[in-house]
Design an enzyme around this catalytic site. Sequence first.
Site, PDB file in Angstrom:
ATOM      1  N   ARG A 203      39.727  33.876  37.999  1.00 48.66           N
ATOM      2  CA  ARG A 203      40.157  34.181  36.626  1.00 48.66           C
ATOM      3  C   ARG A 203      39.175  35.262  36.175  1.00 48.66           C
ATOM      4  O   ARG A 203      37.970  35.052  36.155  1.00 48.66           O
ATOM      5  CB  ARG A 203      40.083  32.931  35.759  1.00 48.66           C
ATOM      6  CG  ARG A 203      40.481  33.166  34.294  1.00 48.66           C
ATOM      7  CD  ARG A 203      39.274  33.461  33.441  1.00 48.66           C
ATOM      8  NE  ARG A 203      39.581  33.577  32.037  1.00 48.66           N
ATOM      9  CZ  ARG A 203      38.702  33.989  31.135  1.00 48.66           C
ATOM     10  NH1 ARG A 203      37.491  34.325  31.468  1.00 48.66           N
ATOM     11  NH2 ARG A 203      39.045  34.063  29.874  1.00 48.66           N
ATOM     12  N   ASP A 205      37.391  37.658  33.772  1.00 51.79           N
ATOM     13  CA  ASP A 205      37.030  37.682  32.365  1.00 51.79           C
ATOM     14  C   ASP A 205      37.092  39.098  31.797  1.00 51.79           C
ATOM     15  O   ASP A 205      36.657  40.046  32.451  1.00 51.79           O
ATOM     16  CB  ASP A 205      35.588  37.150  32.261  1.00 51.79           C
ATOM     17  CG  ASP A 205      35.163  36.822  30.860  1.00 51.79           C
ATOM     18  OD1 ASP A 205      35.769  35.923  30.266  1.00 51.79           O
ATOM     19  OD2 ASP A 205      34.205  37.451  30.362  1.00 51.79           O
ATOM     20  N   GLU A 250      42.203  38.158  32.116  1.00 50.54           N
ATOM     21  CA  GLU A 250      42.228  38.003  30.659  1.00 50.54           C
ATOM     22  C   GLU A 250      42.375  39.398  30.053  1.00 50.54           C
ATOM     23  O   GLU A 250      41.430  40.180  30.055  1.00 50.54           O
ATOM     24  CB  GLU A 250      40.917  37.356  30.185  1.00 50.54           C
ATOM     25  CG  GLU A 250      40.914  37.120  28.690  1.00 50.54           C
ATOM     26  CD  GLU A 250      39.517  36.884  28.108  1.00 50.54           C
ATOM     27  OE1 GLU A 250      39.418  36.219  27.077  1.00 50.54           O
ATOM     28  OE2 GLU A 250      38.529  37.374  28.691  1.00 50.54           O
TER      29      GLU A 250
HETATM   30  C1  GLC Z   1      35.994  35.736  27.554  1.00 51.68           C
HETATM   31  C2  GLC Z   1      35.831  34.242  27.614  1.00 51.68           C
HETATM   32  C3  GLC Z   1      34.966  33.797  26.483  1.00 51.68           C
HETATM   33  C4  GLC Z   1      33.619  34.491  26.579  1.00 51.68           C
HETATM   34  C5  GLC Z   1      33.802  35.993  26.652  1.00 51.68           C
HETATM   35  C6  GLC Z   1      32.525  36.676  27.041  1.00 51.68           C
HETATM   36  O1  GLC Z   1      36.679  36.131  26.438  1.00 51.68           O
HETATM   37  O2  GLC Z   1      37.089  33.630  27.588  1.00 51.68           O
HETATM   38  O3  GLC Z   1      34.802  32.408  26.459  1.00 51.68           O
HETATM   39  O4  GLC Z   1      32.840  34.177  25.461  1.00 51.68           O
HETATM   40  O5  GLC Z   1      34.744  36.360  27.611  1.00 51.68           O
HETATM   41  O6  GLC Z   1      32.243  36.421  28.393  1.00 51.68           O
END
Ligand code: GLC
Length: 559
Positions: A203, A205, A250
Site C-alpha cells: 500500500r 503512501d 493512496e
Molecule cells: C498517509 C497516511 C497517514 C499518514 C500520512 C503521512 O496519508 O494514510 O496516516 O499520516 O500519509 O505519512
Amino acid sequence: MRVSDTADLWWKNAVLYCLDVETYMDWDDDGTGDFPGLVQRLDHLVDLGVTCLWLMPFYPTAERDDGYDITDFYGVDPRLGTHGDVVELIRTAHDRGLRVIVDLVVNHTSDQHPWFKESRKSTDNPYRDWYVWRSDTPPDTSDQVVFPDQEDSIWELDEKTGEYYLHQFYKTQPDLNVTNPLVRDEIAKIVGFWTQLGIDGFRMDAVPFLLDTSGNGDGEAARLPDPHGYLRDIRAFLDRRTNGGILLGEVNLPFEQQLEFYGGADGDELTMQFDFIGMQATYLSLARGDAGPLATALQGRPATAPDSQWATFVRNHDELTLDKLTEPERQEVFAAFGPEPEMQIYDRGLIRRLPPMLGGDPRRVRMVYSLLFSLPGTPTLFYGEEIGMGEQLSVGSRLAVRTPMQWTSGTNGGFSRARASKLPGPVVTGGYAPEFVNVADQRKDPDSLLSFFRLLISRRKECPELGWGSFEVLEQPHAAVLAHLCSWDDGALVALHNLGPEPVVVPVDLDGCGAEHLLADLLVEGTTAVDAQGRAELALEGYGYRWLRVVAPGTRRLL
Ligand code: GLC
C-alpha cells in the site's frame, strides 16, 4: 473471461483488510499488539473471508505519526516482534490462502532517521541531498499543509545550517529527495527487501506527494523529468521481483488525475487506487437519503486498463476525509454524521466510525456494507468494521478510530492482559465498548453483524461480476434507491439499495431478458419473476438491500 482469471488478477476479486499490528492482538502481555498475536488471529480473518491483509507500518518509528514516521525501512519495531515473527506471519497467512501487503512510506522519513540526522549536519554532508533543502526564505505555504492543526508551512528552518527542509506532512517527517538517484536506488532496495521476505505488494503512501518534486526549485532540471516514468519503474521492478505483487496507491485526487497514476491505458503504474471520490459521494448520498451523488460519482469513474482496479471503502485509518465535496456538501455531511466540533478534524473530515455515525441503526449499517460489497472495485475493510466497532472521541485525533481490537467482553476487550495504562490507547467506552461489541459473542450468533459480513464476503467472492464486470445504473423512480446491474460473460446481477427509511417497490427493466428469466436473491431465499418485456418489481424495506442473480434458462451457476 474465465473464472480462473480471478486467480491471475487476484486483486480484482479480493477482499482487503487493513490492520495495525500494534492494536490488533497482544500475545506477550506487554500492552502492545504484536506479530505472534496477529498470527493467533489469522483464523478469524480466514473465517471472515478476507483474502488479503494490509499491514500498517510496523517498522521502527519515532512515534510522531503512529508509525508513518519511520526510522529504519528495513527493520521491525521491537515492540511488535522480529523479522522472524514477520516471516512466520507471512508463512502462516499464505498457508491459509491469505496474501499480505505492507505500507510503503517513502515520501518521507522520520526526522530521527539516521539519514536525516546526517543530512542536517552540514550542507556538504553526503546525505544532504537525500532530502530537499532551500537556503532562501520560503513563501507562505500555509494553504499546502496536510495537517493544518499542527503545521503552517511545508518548510522548516533547521538552525544548524540555517536552511529550510521540505516536509509536506508533519515537520518531524522530512521529505526524501527522489530526484537523487541514490534515494531511488534505496527505495528499490526497500521494495526488494520486503518482497524477498514474501509479501504480495504494497500500500503506497502519499503517492502524488512522492512524485511531486516542485519543492526542488523552479528549474526543470532540478525536478524529476518524468515522475510517472519513475512510478512505472517501481512497478516494473516489483513485477520482476514478485509473482503478481500489487501497488495499491493512496492518491486522493479527482478521477481524471487518478487515471494517470494507473498509467492510463497501459496500466503499468499503480495496480490499484482507493476510490476517495466514490467514498465521499457515498456519505453525501447517505446524509441526503438520495442515491444521486453516488450514482453520479460511479458513472463518472473513468474506465481503466483491464488489469487496474479501484479499492472501495467506507472507512480507513485516517480521518474520514470529505475534502473533495463542496463546502455546502461537506457541511451537510458534518450536520448528519458529525455535528459536534470534537467529531471533526482539519476542517475537512470526521474521526468517527460508521455505526455511530448512523446512530447505531443496524439496518443502515448492513445496507451500507451490502452496498460496499456490491459496487465495482475491491472492498477494503478497516479492522473492527466486521463487528461494528465505534470510535473513542476523547482521543481527539485520527487515533480515535485506531483503538484496540475488541475480541471479547473481558478486560481490555481481550486485546491484552496488561494494565490499561500500558495499551497504545484507550479501549472504546460507552455503547460500543467490548461488553457490547466483540468478536467472541458475534461468532456464535447467526444474526450478528459478523455473520452478515461472512455472508456478504462469501457471496461477493463467488460473484466476480460485482467487482469486476461492467456496471450500469438502472433507471427507476425512487431517488433514495441505487439500482445497479453488473454483467459479466457468464451472468448478470442486480443490486438494490434503499438509502431512505420508506419501504418502496422498485420496477426494473432488464434489457435482453424475458419471461424465461428469473431473479434469484443471493442474500436471502426467494425468487422474483421477470415478465415478457424484461420487467420485474422488487420490494425493498426502508434501508433495505437485495442482490439478485439474473437466472437464464439452463444456468449452471449455484444460486
Ligand atoms: C498517509 C497516511 C497517514 C499518514 C500520512 C503521512 O496519508 O494514510 O496516516 O499520516 O500519509 O505519512
